[in-house]
Design a protein around this motif. Structure first.
Motif, PDB file in Angstrom:
ATOM      1  N   ASN A 247      -0.907  -3.970  -0.772  1.00 40.56           N
ATOM      2  CA  ASN A 247      -2.279  -3.308  -0.912  1.00 40.56           C
ATOM      3  C   ASN A 247      -2.894  -2.693   0.189  1.00 40.56           C
ATOM      4  OD1 ASN A 247      -2.603  -4.935  -3.535  1.00 40.56           O
ATOM      5  ND2 ASN A 247      -3.015  -6.731  -2.444  1.00 40.56           N
ATOM      6  N   ASP A 248      -2.111  -2.529   1.301  1.00 35.19           N
ATOM      7  CA  ASP A 248      -2.558  -1.630   2.241  1.00 35.19           C
ATOM      8  C   ASP A 248      -2.314  -0.090   2.083  1.00 35.19           C
ATOM      9  OD1 ASP A 248      -2.981  -3.597   4.104  1.00 35.19           O
ATOM     10  OD2 ASP A 248      -0.838  -3.783   4.805  1.00 35.19           O
ATOM     11  N   PHE A 249      -1.673   0.204   0.626  1.00 32.17           N
ATOM     12  CA  PHE A 249      -1.468   1.461   0.227  1.00 32.17           C
ATOM     13  C   PHE A 249      -2.357   1.561  -0.971  1.00 32.17           C
ATOM     14  CE2 PHE A 249       2.702   2.265   2.336  1.00 32.17           C
ATOM     15  CZ  PHE A 249       2.066   2.637   3.423  1.00 32.17           C
ATOM     16  N   SER A 250      -3.198   2.713  -1.154  1.00 34.52           N
ATOM     17  CA  SER A 250      -3.733   3.031  -2.401  1.00 34.52           C
ATOM     18  C   SER A 250      -2.853   3.484  -3.466  1.00 34.52           C
ATOM     19  CB  SER A 250      -4.774   4.245  -2.072  1.00 34.52           C
ATOM     20  OG  SER A 250      -4.007   5.378  -1.695  1.00 34.52           O
ATOM     21  N   MET A 251      -3.449   3.758  -4.601  1.00 37.90           N
ATOM     22  CA  MET A 251      -2.621   3.972  -5.938  1.00 37.90           C
ATOM     23  C   MET A 251      -2.069   5.587  -5.698  1.00 37.90           C
ATOM     24  SD  MET A 251      -2.641   1.811  -8.191  1.00 37.90           S
ATOM     25  CE  MET A 251      -2.448   2.623 -10.122  1.00 37.90           C
ATOM     26  N   ASP A 252      -2.876   6.531  -4.854  1.00 41.39           N
ATOM     27  CA  ASP A 252      -2.458   7.705  -4.551  1.00 41.39           C
ATOM     28  C   ASP A 252      -1.436   7.781  -3.541  1.00 41.39           C
ATOM     29  OD1 ASP A 252      -4.243   8.791  -6.408  1.00 41.39           O
ATOM     30  OD2 ASP A 252      -5.482   9.364  -4.933  1.00 41.39           O
ATOM     31  N   GLU A 253      -1.201   6.801  -2.769  1.00 42.70           N
ATOM     32  CA  GLU A 253      -0.312   6.741  -1.649  1.00 42.70           C
ATOM     33  C   GLU A 253       1.073   6.272  -2.255  1.00 42.70           C
ATOM     34  OE1 GLU A 253      -2.616   5.812   2.561  1.00 42.70           O
ATOM     35  OE2 GLU A 253      -2.627   4.280   1.339  1.00 42.70           O
ATOM     36  N   LEU A 254       0.906   5.145  -3.023  1.00 42.73           N
ATOM     37  CA  LEU A 254       2.234   4.612  -3.547  1.00 42.73           C
ATOM     38  C   LEU A 254       2.901   5.897  -4.590  1.00 42.73           C
ATOM     39  CD1 LEU A 254       0.894   1.133  -4.928  1.00 42.73           C
ATOM     40  CD2 LEU A 254       2.640   1.580  -2.910  1.00 42.73           C
ATOM     41  N   ALA A 255       2.017   6.662  -4.978  1.00 47.05           N
ATOM     42  CA  ALA A 255       2.537   7.638  -6.112  1.00 47.05           C
ATOM     43  C   ALA A 255       3.312   8.833  -5.227  1.00 47.05           C
ATOM     44  CB  ALA A 255       1.310   8.320  -6.776  1.00 47.05           C
ATOM     45  N   GLU A 256       2.660   8.913  -3.884  1.00 47.37           N
ATOM     46  CA  GLU A 256       3.092  10.021  -3.039  1.00 47.37           C
ATOM     47  C   GLU A 256       4.521   9.516  -2.532  1.00 47.37           C
ATOM     48  OE1 GLU A 256       3.872  13.460  -1.139  1.00 47.37           O
ATOM     49  OE2 GLU A 256       2.413  13.065  -2.484  1.00 47.37           O
ATOM     50  N   LEU A 257       4.641   8.252  -2.233  1.00 50.23           N
ATOM     51  CA  LEU A 257       5.560   7.508  -1.641  1.00 50.23           C
ATOM     52  C   LEU A 257       6.769   7.635  -2.552  1.00 50.23           C
ATOM     53  CD1 LEU A 257       4.431   4.769   0.379  1.00 50.23           C
ATOM     54  CD2 LEU A 257       5.793   6.460   1.446  1.00 50.23           C
ATOM     55  N   ILE A 258       6.535   7.356  -3.951  1.00 40.78           N
ATOM     56  CA  ILE A 258       7.709   7.474  -5.006  1.00 40.78           C
ATOM     57  C   ILE A 258       8.187   8.637  -4.912  1.00 40.78           C
ATOM     58  CG2 ILE A 258       7.844   7.177  -7.595  1.00 40.78           C
ATOM     59  CD1 ILE A 258       5.921   4.627  -7.340  1.00 40.78           C
ATOM     60  N   LYS A 259       7.031   9.738  -5.156  1.00 36.31           N
ATOM     61  CA  LYS A 259       7.374  11.198  -5.384  1.00 36.31           C
ATOM     62  C   LYS A 259       8.622  11.533  -4.207  1.00 36.31           C
ATOM     63  CE  LYS A 259       5.611  15.938  -5.444  1.00 36.31           C
ATOM     64  NZ  LYS A 259       4.181  16.446  -5.331  1.00 36.31           N
ATOM     65  N   VAL A 260       8.154  11.188  -3.045  1.00 30.93           N
ATOM     66  CA  VAL A 260       9.086  11.797  -1.799  1.00 30.93           C
ATOM     67  C   VAL A 260      10.167  10.949  -1.690  1.00 30.93           C
ATOM     68  CG1 VAL A 260       9.133  11.837   0.659  1.00 30.93           C
ATOM     69  CG2 VAL A 260       6.936  12.369  -0.386  1.00 30.93           C
ATOM     70  N   GLY A 261      10.132   9.655  -2.245  1.00 33.27           N
ATOM     71  CA  GLY A 261      11.477   8.906  -2.330  1.00 33.27           C
ATOM     72  C   GLY A 261      12.379   9.461  -3.307  1.00 33.27           C
TER      73      GLY A 261
END
Length: 358
Positions: free
Chosen positions: A8-22
């Motif tokens: 929960n330390d990451f927002s939905m946008d941050e999770l989406a960005e991490l998945i994209k970069v990964g």
């Protein structure tokens, strides 16, 4: 500067960005091979680990950085009686990022109180394991093409399984995901996790066979011997759910089987040959998503080195009733409890999230 203590330390946008970069790293790894050149990551593993520790170290090395750390308490000053805070503050002097696994719940949160470098929680007891959840999200997205509108079975040790706690937290953020909690009564999903779903749809069952035909994802877990105080109970429960070739015939043709590993006997080796078995690709995805996470936290810290603003807790201070909470083993001035629901006067521990009512 940002830490990762729970998903929960990451927002939905941050999770989406991490998945994209990964995903981009998995497809174009050479683009990222020098991004962490000159940086040092410290791995502090107070508990044994194979996949998490090696995937973090491989991630940093593949990004061009270097790694220091320990994998046994006896090889550190903790064996001499040094406090957790003193250990991490010292190691923070030598590194740009700390990755820590600890047997006590809330240890990662306590460690951040003295740190001026980012910390990643690589598992704190039976509490949280957010980087495994990032691994799971990347795997689900790559295999299913989405992270919403899914039926997800979580099977086995749901009481102590930090991986399933974090995964439920994450997947409940997305629309129309339904959870099937499959466990014996002794290992049911904790109430605080079920309460956190805030109206999300879940069902509880003791039968794997009943649930298999209904779900898109089967997330198997190990019955964890190290979490049991009563070994007799462990011996009785350790083989309660075993996914084998015969049971796989009940699963959907397009379902996927995940497991955070290590496994003992809960998935037979014959299932490995089934194209729906994705737990070894899942382990490889762990390296890619951790590469993305390292990039994000280190680069953000270099742009904004100030400590994060502390979460404001209520003025209720009391001893945490959870014997595995870090506050009962390390010195803390007081333990704050955060209001969960005003109507029933429920509060959660700032370290381990244990809920109390007053």
């Amino acid at each position: 500067m940002k830490h990762l203590i729970g998903i929960n330390d990451f927002s939905m946008d941050e999770l989406a960005e991490l998945i994209k970069v990964g995903q981009d790293i998995s497809e174009h790894p050479k683009k990222y091979m020098d991004r962490m050149k000159g940086r040092v990551m410290a791995t502090l593993f107070f508990e044994p680990s194979t996949r998490t520790k090696f995937s973090f170290e491989a991630a940093m090395l593949r990004l061009g950085g270097q790694v220091i750390g320990f994998s046994e308490v006896k090889n550190s000053s903790v064996a001499k009686g040094e406090s957790l805070k003193d250990t991490v503050e010292t190691v923070g002097c030598y590194s740009d990022l700390i990755v820590m696994r600890h047997p006590l719940e809330g240890a990662a949160k306590l460690a951040t109180e003295v740190l001026d470098v980012p910390l990643i929680n690589a598992g704190d007891g039976g509490h949280q394991h957010p980087t495994q959840t990032l691994t799971d999200l990347l795997t689900i997205y790559k295999e299913m093409g989405r992270v919403d509108n899914l039926n997800i079975a979580l099977v086995g040790d749901l009481k102590y399984g930090r991986t399933v706690h974090s995964l439920v937290d994450a997947m409940s953020k997305y629309d129309n995901n339904t959870f099937f909690f499959v466990s014996p009564k002794e290992l049911e999903m904790p109430e605080y996790i079920k309460n956190s779903l805030k109206g999300g749809c879940f069902f509880e069952s003791t039968s794997l066979e009943e649930v298999l035909p209904k779900v898109d994802i089967v997330y198997m877990t190990r019955i964890q011997k190290e979490r049991f105080d009563d070994l007799e109970t462990y011996e009785r429960l350790k083989g309660i759910y075993i996914l084998d070739k015969e049971k796989m015939e009940l699963a959907k043709e397009d379902a996927i089987i995940l497991h955070p590993l290590p496994r003992v006997n809960e998935i037979t080796e014959e299932v490995d040959r089934d194209p729906r078995a994705k737990y070894f690709p899942q382990a490889k995805n762990g390296m890619y998503i951790r590469m993305a996470l390292i990039l994000k936290l280190v680069e953000e810290a270099e742009k904004n080195p100030q400590r994060p603003v502390e979460e404001v807790y209520s003025t209720i201070y009391t001893k945490c009733p959870n014997p595995k909470c870090v506050s009962n083993h390390e010195y803390v001035e007081s333990v704050a409890f955060h209001e969960k629901t005003a109507e029933d006067l429920a509060y959660s521990c700032e370290y381990c999230d244990k809920v109390i009512t007053i």
